[in-house]
Design a protein around this motif. Structure first.
Motif, PDB file in Angstrom:
ATOM      1  N   GLU A 156       0.909  -1.128  -0.103  1.00 44.59           N
ATOM      2  CA  GLU A 156      -0.086  -0.077  -0.143  1.00 44.59           C
ATOM      3  C   GLU A 156       0.934   1.404  -0.146  1.00 44.59           C
ATOM      4  O   GLU A 156       0.546   2.151  -0.599  1.00 44.59           O
ATOM      5  CB  GLU A 156      -0.954  -0.044   1.303  1.00 44.59           C
ATOM      6  N   ALA A 157       1.902   1.341   0.808  1.00 40.81           N
ATOM      7  CA  ALA A 157       2.776   2.238   0.852  1.00 40.81           C
ATOM      8  C   ALA A 157       3.425   2.628  -0.629  1.00 40.81           C
ATOM      9  O   ALA A 157       3.775   3.857  -0.953  1.00 40.81           O
ATOM     10  CB  ALA A 157       3.911   2.170   1.591  1.00 40.81           C
ATOM     11  N   ASP A 158       3.789   1.907  -1.290  1.00 43.40           N
ATOM     12  CA  ASP A 158       4.131   1.887  -2.544  1.00 43.40           C
ATOM     13  C   ASP A 158       3.076   2.490  -3.644  1.00 43.40           C
ATOM     14  O   ASP A 158       3.482   3.350  -4.530  1.00 43.40           O
ATOM     15  CB  ASP A 158       4.878   0.699  -3.287  1.00 43.40           C
ATOM     16  N   ARG A 159       2.115   2.172  -3.279  1.00 43.49           N
ATOM     17  CA  ARG A 159       0.907   2.632  -4.217  1.00 43.49           C
ATOM     18  C   ARG A 159       0.636   4.101  -3.821  1.00 43.49           C
ATOM     19  O   ARG A 159       0.340   4.958  -4.740  1.00 43.49           O
ATOM     20  CB  ARG A 159      -0.282   1.780  -4.207  1.00 43.49           C
ATOM     21  N   LEU A 160       0.884   4.476  -2.694  1.00 48.21           N
ATOM     22  CA  LEU A 160       0.565   5.974  -2.070  1.00 48.21           C
ATOM     23  C   LEU A 160       1.565   6.791  -2.661  1.00 48.21           C
ATOM     24  O   LEU A 160       1.322   7.705  -2.981  1.00 48.21           O
ATOM     25  CB  LEU A 160       0.549   5.861  -0.717  1.00 48.21           C
ATOM     26  N   ARG A 184       4.451  18.488   8.886  1.00 51.22           N
ATOM     27  CA  ARG A 184       3.340  18.273   9.522  1.00 51.22           C
ATOM     28  C   ARG A 184       3.056  16.820   9.547  1.00 51.22           C
ATOM     29  O   ARG A 184       2.533  16.325  10.800  1.00 51.22           O
ATOM     30  CB  ARG A 184       2.098  19.009   8.642  1.00 51.22           C
ATOM     31  N   LEU A 185       3.295  16.115   8.704  1.00 49.31           N
ATOM     32  CA  LEU A 185       3.102  14.448   8.835  1.00 49.31           C
ATOM     33  C   LEU A 185       3.840  13.871   9.827  1.00 49.31           C
ATOM     34  O   LEU A 185       3.581  13.030  10.506  1.00 49.31           O
ATOM     35  CB  LEU A 185       3.226  13.854   7.383  1.00 49.31           C
ATOM     36  N   VAL A 186       5.117  14.441   9.817  1.00 44.19           N
ATOM     37  CA  VAL A 186       6.310  13.949  10.736  1.00 44.19           C
ATOM     38  C   VAL A 186       5.774  14.000  12.388  1.00 44.19           C
ATOM     39  O   VAL A 186       5.686  13.357  13.048  1.00 44.19           O
ATOM     40  CB  VAL A 186       7.750  14.521  10.443  1.00 44.19           C
ATOM     41  N   SER A 187       5.535  15.571  12.427  1.00 39.92           N
ATOM     42  CA  SER A 187       5.116  16.154  13.727  1.00 39.92           C
ATOM     43  C   SER A 187       4.069  15.172  14.323  1.00 39.92           C
ATOM     44  O   SER A 187       3.680  15.026  15.236  1.00 39.92           O
ATOM     45  CB  SER A 187       4.986  17.554  13.510  1.00 39.92           C
ATOM     46  N   THR A 188       2.874  15.126  13.430  1.00 41.13           N
ATOM     47  CA  THR A 188       1.476  14.456  13.488  1.00 41.13           C
ATOM     48  C   THR A 188       1.881  12.912  14.199  1.00 41.13           C
ATOM     49  O   THR A 188       1.435  12.550  15.245  1.00 41.13           O
ATOM     50  CB  THR A 188       0.632  14.614  12.679  1.00 41.13           C
ATOM     51  N   LEU A 209       3.529   5.698   8.076  1.00 38.84           N
ATOM     52  CA  LEU A 209       4.442   6.962   7.356  1.00 38.84           C
ATOM     53  C   LEU A 209       5.917   6.634   7.127  1.00 38.84           C
ATOM     54  O   LEU A 209       6.433   7.173   5.996  1.00 38.84           O
ATOM     55  CB  LEU A 209       4.451   8.243   8.329  1.00 38.84           C
ATOM     56  N   ASP A 210       6.588   5.867   8.101  1.00 39.50           N
ATOM     57  CA  ASP A 210       7.985   5.520   7.716  1.00 39.50           C
ATOM     58  C   ASP A 210       7.856   4.885   6.471  1.00 39.50           C
ATOM     59  O   ASP A 210       8.720   4.800   5.441  1.00 39.50           O
ATOM     60  CB  ASP A 210       8.389   4.621   8.875  1.00 39.50           C
ATOM     61  N   VAL A 238      15.015  12.666   3.253  1.00 36.12           N
ATOM     62  CA  VAL A 238      16.054  12.240   4.239  1.00 36.12           C
ATOM     63  C   VAL A 238      15.870  12.457   5.427  1.00 36.12           C
ATOM     64  O   VAL A 238      16.122  12.033   6.602  1.00 36.12           O
ATOM     65  CB  VAL A 238      17.620  12.610   3.499  1.00 36.12           C
ATOM     66  N   ASP A 239      15.724  13.858   5.672  1.00 39.99           N
ATOM     67  CA  ASP A 239      15.461  14.522   6.967  1.00 39.99           C
ATOM     68  C   ASP A 239      14.222  14.047   7.989  1.00 39.99           C
ATOM     69  O   ASP A 239      14.320  13.690   8.974  1.00 39.99           O
ATOM     70  CB  ASP A 239      15.382  15.835   6.811  1.00 39.99           C
ATOM     71  N   SER A 240      13.249  13.877   6.873  1.00 39.21           N
ATOM     72  CA  SER A 240      12.060  13.211   7.687  1.00 39.21           C
ATOM     73  C   SER A 240      12.280  12.069   8.417  1.00 39.21           C
ATOM     74  O   SER A 240      11.754  11.652   9.060  1.00 39.21           O
ATOM     75  CB  SER A 240      10.741  13.373   6.451  1.00 39.21           C
ATOM     76  N   LEU A 241      12.989  10.934   7.458  1.00 40.78           N
ATOM     77  CA  LEU A 241      13.237   9.808   7.986  1.00 40.78           C
ATOM     78  C   LEU A 241      14.238   9.662   8.832  1.00 40.78           C
ATOM     79  O   LEU A 241      14.024   8.662   9.742  1.00 40.78           O
ATOM     80  CB  LEU A 241      13.685   9.034   6.320  1.00 40.78           C
TER      81      LEU A 241
END
Length: 266
Positions: A156-160, A184-188, A209-210, A238-241
Motif C-alpha cells: 500500500e505504501a508503494d501505491r500511495l 506536519r506529517l512527521v510532527s503528527t 508514515l515510515d 532524508v531529514d523526515s526519515l
C-alpha cells in the motif's frame, strides 16, 4: 459481480471486462453515469471491518480511476463532475476502516492501494490545478498517518507513493507547501505516538508514515519520470526519515521544530 467475494468472478471476469470496455471507448457516451455508479459503490458498508462489503468499495474505486484516466486521455466528463468524484473518493478513502490487503480465499481487497490509484488518476487530470492538487496531497498524508490497527504490509505504501509522484510531476504545488506538508506529517505521527505509547504499540502511529516515506524516496531516486524538484525533495525526505528513525539514521540536518523533537523509543 464487481463486489463478489469470489476472486474468479470479481478479478477474472467483472473487473477486466469493465476496464477493457472503458479503455476501448465502449462507455464513452455513458462515462459520467458509469462513474457516478462507481462513486455510489464507495458508500456500501462504509465503516465495516472484516466484511465482504470491502470488495464493492475497493473495486468500485478502481473502476472509477479507469473512468478518470479515460477522461484525461479524451475529455468526456465535465470538470465539475470529476471534482465531485474526487470529493467522494477523498471522503471514502479517509473514512475507510477495512485496510486488509490480501484476504485468504477471497483475494485482494486492497482498499487503500486502490484508493491510492484513484488519487493518482485524479492528480493527472487536467481539471486539477494547484488548489485541488494540494487537497489531494493532504488526503494522502492523512491516510498515511491515520489511526490503524495494523501496518500496511501489501505494498500500500508503494501505491500511495506512486500517487504522490503522479501529483508531483504536475509541478503545480509550491515547494514550500510540500516542505510544510512533510513536517506536519512527521510532527503528527510523533506526537500521536507519544500520546498513545502506554496504551498501544507506538509503531502503529509512525510505521505507515515510515513505510510511505521510504517508498516515496525510492520512487523519486530510481523511478521513471521524476519531477524537476527531485533533488530537493530527496533532501527533505532524508531529514523526515531521520526524524522518525534517529537511533538508526542519525539526527536530521534541517533546523525545524519538528526535527528538534526526540523520537519515540529512542
Amino acid at each position: 459481480m464487481l463486489g463478489d467475494p469470489d476472486p474468479r468472478r470479481r478479478d477474472e471476469l467483472a473487473l477486466p471486462v469493465l476496464v477493457t470496455w472503458i479503455q476501448r471507448g465502449v462507455y464513452d457516451d455513458l462515462l459520467p453515469g458509469l462513474g457516478d455508479g462507481m462513486a455510489a459503490g464507495l458508500r456500501v458498508g462504509l465503516g465495516e471491518r472484516g466484511t465482504d462489503t470491502v470488495f464493492r468499495r475497493s473495486f468500485s474505486v478502481l473502476v472509477l480511476s479507469v473512468c478518470i484516466e479515460r477522461d484525461t486521455e479524451r475529455p468526456l466528463v465535465p470538470g465539475g463532475k470529476v471534482l465531485d468524484w474526487a470529493d467522494r473518493v477523498a471522503t471514502w478513502l479517509l473514512a475507510e476502516q477495512d485496510v486488509r490487503g490480501y484476504v485468504p480465499g477471497k483475494g485482494w481487497a486492497h482498499a487503500v492501494a486502490h484508493g491510492a490509484d484513484a488519487v493518482g488518476a485524479l492528480a493527472a487530470s487536467p481539471h486539477f490545478g494547484a488548489p485541488e492538487l494540494t487537497v489531494l496531497l493532504d488526503v494522502l498524508g492523512e491516510r498515511v498517518v491515520g489511526h490503524v490497527e495494523h501496518l500496511f504490509v501489501n505494498h500500500e505504501a508503494d501505491r500511495l507513493a506512486l500517487a504522490t509522484v503522479a501529483l508531483l510531476r504536475r509541478e503545480r504545488v509550491p515547494f514550500d507547501v510540500l516542505e510544510a506538508w512533510l513536517d506536519r506529517l512527521v510532527s503528527t505521527a510523533i506526537q500521536r505516538s507519544r500520546s498513545t505509547r502506554l496504551h498501544r504499540d507506538p509503531d502503529l502511529d509512525t510505521g505507515n508514515l515510515d513505510l510511505y516515506l521510504r517508498a516515496l524516496y525510492l520512487q523519486l531516486a530510481i523511478g521513471p519520470r521524476p519531477p524537476a524538484t527531485r533533488a530537493d525533495l530527496l533532501l527533505l525526505l532524508v531529514d523526515s526519515l531521520r526524524a522518525l528513525n534517529t537511533p538508526f539514521l542519525g539526527a536530521p540536518d534541517r533546523r525545524t521544530a519538528v526535527h528538534r523533537r526526540s523520537v519515540p523509543g529512542a
